[in-house]
Design a protein around this motif. Structure first.
Motif, PDB file in Angstrom:
ATOM      1  N   PHE A 275       0.839  -1.195   0.000  1.00  0.00           N
ATOM      2  CA  PHE A 275       0.000   0.000   0.000  1.00  0.00           C
ATOM      3  C   PHE A 275       0.876   1.248   0.000  1.00  0.00           C
ATOM      4  O   PHE A 275       2.042   1.215   0.413  1.00  0.00           O
ATOM      5  CB  PHE A 275      -0.924   0.004   1.227  1.00  0.00           C
ATOM      6  CG  PHE A 275      -2.119  -0.895   1.092  1.00  0.00           C
ATOM      7  CD1 PHE A 275      -3.295  -0.428   0.523  1.00  0.00           C
ATOM      8  CD2 PHE A 275      -2.073  -2.210   1.525  1.00  0.00           C
ATOM      9  CE1 PHE A 275      -4.406  -1.256   0.387  1.00  0.00           C
ATOM     10  CE2 PHE A 275      -3.173  -3.053   1.400  1.00  0.00           C
ATOM     11  CZ  PHE A 275      -4.342  -2.567   0.830  1.00  0.00           C
ATOM     12  N   ALA A 276       0.319   2.344  -0.452  1.00  0.00           N
ATOM     13  CA  ALA A 276       1.025   3.619  -0.478  1.00  0.00           C
ATOM     14  C   ALA A 276       1.405   4.047   0.937  1.00  0.00           C
ATOM     15  O   ALA A 276       0.705   3.736   1.912  1.00  0.00           O
ATOM     16  CB  ALA A 276       0.154   4.693  -1.131  1.00  0.00           C
TER      17      ALA A 276
ATOM     18  N   ASP B 180      -4.330   4.630  -1.220  1.00  0.00           N
ATOM     19  CA  ASP B 180      -4.995   3.553  -1.963  1.00  0.00           C
ATOM     20  C   ASP B 180      -5.763   2.618  -1.032  1.00  0.00           C
ATOM     21  O   ASP B 180      -6.100   1.490  -1.412  1.00  0.00           O
ATOM     22  CB  ASP B 180      -3.990   2.777  -2.813  1.00  0.00           C
ATOM     23  CG  ASP B 180      -2.727   2.389  -2.051  1.00  0.00           C
ATOM     24  OD1 ASP B 180      -2.632   2.691  -0.837  1.00  0.00           O
ATOM     25  OD2 ASP B 180      -1.826   1.788  -2.665  1.00  0.00           O
TER      26      ASP B 180
ATOM     27  N   ASN C  68      -8.550   0.595   0.541  1.00  0.00           N
ATOM     28  CA  ASN C  68      -9.645   0.030  -0.243  1.00  0.00           C
ATOM     29  C   ASN C  68     -10.504  -0.900   0.617  1.00  0.00           C
ATOM     30  O   ASN C  68     -10.356  -0.957   1.840  1.00  0.00           O
ATOM     31  CB  ASN C  68      -9.094  -0.693  -1.487  1.00  0.00           C
ATOM     32  CG  ASN C  68      -8.127  -1.813  -1.122  1.00  0.00           C
ATOM     33  OD1 ASN C  68      -8.114  -2.322  -0.008  1.00  0.00           O
ATOM     34  ND2 ASN C  68      -7.295  -2.209  -2.072  1.00  0.00           N
TER      35      ASN C  68
ATOM     36  N   THR D 252      -2.797  -4.539  -4.136  1.00  0.00           N
ATOM     37  CA  THR D 252      -3.505  -4.100  -2.928  1.00  0.00           C
ATOM     38  C   THR D 252      -4.805  -4.876  -2.725  1.00  0.00           C
ATOM     39  O   THR D 252      -5.650  -4.479  -1.923  1.00  0.00           O
ATOM     40  CB  THR D 252      -3.813  -2.596  -2.983  1.00  0.00           C
ATOM     41  OG1 THR D 252      -4.640  -2.334  -4.122  1.00  0.00           O
ATOM     42  CG2 THR D 252      -2.535  -1.776  -3.072  1.00  0.00           C
TER      43      THR D 252
END
Length: 215
Positions: A79-80, A85, A87, A124
């Motif tokens: 993940f960033a 991002d 989700n 992700t």
């Protein structure tokens, strides 16, 4: 009805309805190793069950793939750093957001470190195919049979195998090279994938069968 008899009846139902037809293995062959990262090798993070043993079993499989010149892909959940991002997957399992690019738990375990030319998929969501270029990368290399190892059997492995089948690859799930934090979902999902999506073999069975079609 005891458990053994029930299992036989369940298998009979699948066979009677036409499930479990064997998939012919065809070359070229590729290898996908799903999420064998430090966090999934640690029972205090995302690991447990038979995952560590599956990682150990995958080391000779990866060596054989490299010796045979198969295209090899690995996947990681990344993940960033700022969680931009975020989700539905991370809503369901918030701890997944801790898997960032430079974090130890997101790094592939040292014994399976990717070699030069091996594709590392960052994802992700459970499937290594969804929203990535993995299918195109495999297709460009002509892969027909996709050997699958990784974690966890009931999650990211299962999702990736269903997508691999949907993209037209022939999945070969290596039963002792996939692992889960609990054994019941591991065995149940191996059974279900063998009935609907894939060939399931042990590592030694798979390497023997693949040697025959690539000789």
């Amino acid at each position: 009805m005891d458990t053994e008899m029930k299992a036989r009846n369940d298998i009979s139902t699948y066979q009677r309805q036409g499930f479990g037809t064997p998939l012919e293995l065809k070359p070229p062959v590729g290898l996908l190793i799903i999420d064998f990262v430090n966090g999934f090798n640690d029972p205090d993070v995302f690991g447990g069950g038979n995952i560590s043993q599956a990682i150990n079993n995958t080391v000779p499989l990866l060596e054989a793939a490299r010796k045979s010149g198969w295209p090899v892909a690995h996947s990681r959940i990344v993940f960033a750093d700022d969680g931009a991002d975020h989700n539905i997957f991370s809503l369901k399992i918030p701890a997944m957001l801790t898997l960032k690019e430079g974090v130890h738990n997101s790094a592939i375990v040292p014994e399976l470190t990717p070699a030069e030319g091996e594709f590392v998929v960052r994802k992700t969501v459970p499937s290594a195919f969804f929203g990535t270029s993995l299918a195109a990368w495999l297709a460009q290399r002509g892969v027909q049979t996709l050997v699958v190892a990784g974690a966890v059997t009931s999650g990211c492995v299962r999702a990736s195998v269903v997508d691999a089948m949907s993209y037209g690859f022939r999945p070969l799930v290596v039963s002792d090279c996939v692992g889960d934090r609990a054994l019941e979902p591991h065995h149940a999902n191996l059974f279900d994938m063998e009935q609907k999506n894939a060939t399931v073999m042990t590592r030694d069975e798979a390497l023997s069968a693949l040697a025959e079609i690539t000789a």
